[in-house]
Design a protein around this motif. Sequence first.
Motif, PDB file in Angstrom:
ATOM      1  N   GLN A  95      28.606  -0.237  79.624  1.00  0.00           N
ATOM      2  CA  GLN A  95      27.954  -0.870  78.472  1.00  0.00           C
ATOM      3  C   GLN A  95      28.003  -0.012  77.215  1.00  0.00           C
ATOM      4  O   GLN A  95      27.479  -0.408  76.177  1.00  0.00           O
ATOM      5  CB  GLN A  95      26.467  -1.164  78.806  1.00  0.00           C
ATOM      6  N   ALA A  96      28.632   1.144  77.279  1.00  0.00           N
ATOM      7  CA  ALA A  96      28.541   2.145  76.208  1.00  0.00           C
ATOM      8  C   ALA A  96      28.947   1.612  74.843  1.00  0.00           C
ATOM      9  O   ALA A  96      28.348   1.967  73.818  1.00  0.00           O
ATOM     10  CB  ALA A  96      29.379   3.370  76.560  1.00  0.00           C
ATOM     11  N   ALA A  97      29.969   0.764  74.777  1.00  0.00           N
ATOM     12  CA  ALA A  97      30.484   0.287  73.492  1.00  0.00           C
ATOM     13  C   ALA A  97      29.775  -0.969  72.985  1.00  0.00           C
ATOM     14  O   ALA A  97      30.005  -1.390  71.852  1.00  0.00           O
ATOM     15  CB  ALA A  97      31.982   0.030  73.597  1.00  0.00           C
ATOM     16  N   LYS A  98      28.928  -1.555  73.793  1.00  0.00           N
ATOM     17  CA  LYS A  98      28.246  -2.783  73.386  1.00  0.00           C
ATOM     18  C   LYS A  98      27.068  -2.485  72.466  1.00  0.00           C
ATOM     19  O   LYS A  98      26.494  -1.398  72.508  1.00  0.00           O
ATOM     20  CB  LYS A  98      27.739  -3.544  74.615  1.00  0.00           C
ATOM     21  N   ARG A  99      26.704  -3.461  71.664  1.00  0.00           N
ATOM     22  CA  ARG A  99      25.462  -3.335  70.909  1.00  0.00           C
ATOM     23  C   ARG A  99      24.279  -3.353  71.877  1.00  0.00           C
ATOM     24  O   ARG A  99      24.298  -4.069  72.883  1.00  0.00           O
ATOM     25  CB  ARG A  99      25.308  -4.490  69.929  1.00  0.00           C
ATOM     26  N   ALA A 100      23.252  -2.602  71.546  1.00  0.00           N
ATOM     27  CA  ALA A 100      22.086  -2.535  72.419  1.00  0.00           C
ATOM     28  C   ALA A 100      21.455  -3.907  72.621  1.00  0.00           C
ATOM     29  O   ALA A 100      20.959  -4.223  73.706  1.00  0.00           O
ATOM     30  CB  ALA A 100      21.056  -1.559  71.840  1.00  0.00           C
ATOM     31  N   GLU A 101      21.480  -4.741  71.584  1.00  0.00           N
ATOM     32  CA  GLU A 101      20.847  -6.050  71.663  1.00  0.00           C
ATOM     33  C   GLU A 101      21.546  -6.988  72.648  1.00  0.00           C
ATOM     34  O   GLU A 101      20.970  -8.005  73.043  1.00  0.00           O
ATOM     35  CB  GLU A 101      20.800  -6.701  70.282  1.00  0.00           C
ATOM     36  N   ALA A 102      22.774  -6.650  73.062  1.00  0.00           N
ATOM     37  CA  ALA A 102      23.517  -7.501  73.985  1.00  0.00           C
ATOM     38  C   ALA A 102      23.128  -7.252  75.443  1.00  0.00           C
ATOM     39  O   ALA A 102      23.533  -8.012  76.325  1.00  0.00           O
ATOM     40  CB  ALA A 102      25.012  -7.282  73.814  1.00  0.00           C
ATOM     41  N   LEU A 114      15.079   0.894  70.669  1.00  0.00           N
ATOM     42  CA  LEU A 114      16.483   1.111  70.366  1.00  0.00           C
ATOM     43  C   LEU A 114      16.829   0.508  69.015  1.00  0.00           C
ATOM     44  O   LEU A 114      16.053  -0.272  68.455  1.00  0.00           O
ATOM     45  CB  LEU A 114      17.359   0.472  71.454  1.00  0.00           C
ATOM     46  N   VAL A 115      17.989   0.866  68.487  1.00  0.00           N
ATOM     47  CA  VAL A 115      18.496   0.228  67.272  1.00  0.00           C
ATOM     48  C   VAL A 115      19.379  -0.933  67.727  1.00  0.00           C
ATOM     49  O   VAL A 115      20.484  -0.701  68.232  1.00  0.00           O
ATOM     50  CB  VAL A 115      19.292   1.221  66.400  1.00  0.00           C
ATOM     51  N   PRO A 116      18.929  -2.187  67.593  1.00  0.00           N
ATOM     52  CA  PRO A 116      19.590  -3.318  68.257  1.00  0.00           C
ATOM     53  C   PRO A 116      21.060  -3.491  67.919  1.00  0.00           C
ATOM     54  O   PRO A 116      21.871  -3.785  68.797  1.00  0.00           O
ATOM     55  CB  PRO A 116      18.762  -4.526  67.781  1.00  0.00           C
TER      56      PRO A 116
END
Length: 278
Positions: A137-144, A89-91
């Motif tokens: 989780q859609a709006a969160k950064r992937a790294e979170a 993923l793009v973190p």
Amino acid sequence: MLSFQNVTRVFGQSTAVDHATFDIDRPMMVGIIGASGAGKSTLLRMINRLTDASDGRILFEGQDILPLKGADKRRWQSQCAMIFQQFNLVPRVDVVSNVLHGLLNRRGLGATIFNLWPREDISRAIAILDRLGIAEQAAKRAEALSGGQQQRVAIARALMQDPKIILADEPIASLDPMNAQIVMRTLRQIHEEDGRTVIANLHTLDTARRYCDRVIGMRKGRIVFDGVPELLTPAAAREIYGAGHDFSEAATSTEIDALDRPEAAMRDDAYAARLLAD
């Protein structure tokens, strides 16, 4: 649907895959098992054309996919989604945008650079996330996200492609036992509900037995086992792993021991409870 015909991949003096031959004649969930270096990842990467074969043919619905180039190769890759052990993923990008990256072969690089996506694409991405239990989780950064959640985002990205085949390269190797089971149940449900073929590289025998319709065992690049999970006996496992009679598969188990399960591993919303229910 998918036919391997004497497929070989050689790297220098090393043969990673040695005359692999098998047919998958209908949608099913296939597990590929074997020790590290057995050729499992190379096999999957040749299907997706991330690695070229040295010899042989790979046919999908009668077409040899190995000679494909340019736009034809990209079209094939859009039908053959890949899920990786490390999620890829793009973190720092939000979850829904990571899912939308599954459309890059269709929408082009500009959509990614400027984050300009049609409303219907965004709605579909959110619907897929909802199906996998992580729409919030859609709006969160992937790294979170946790590792298990990130792998479900990677699965959502694959589904965004609407592929005929999903390839999963060690999809649970980086996950704790509970999240490993959630991811495997998710892949199994996708196969059953969508009628998609899922081929997953696995390193645990109990996982292959529990979730797969068919198991292919590889040893030193060769296929040494191909059958239903019920035939994956201790003797067959020793042959696949080149192990002696002291071989115990318990050391590779992904089963959850409820008494030893850490409290943090219990937190993964109602989706986990539904998937893990017997």
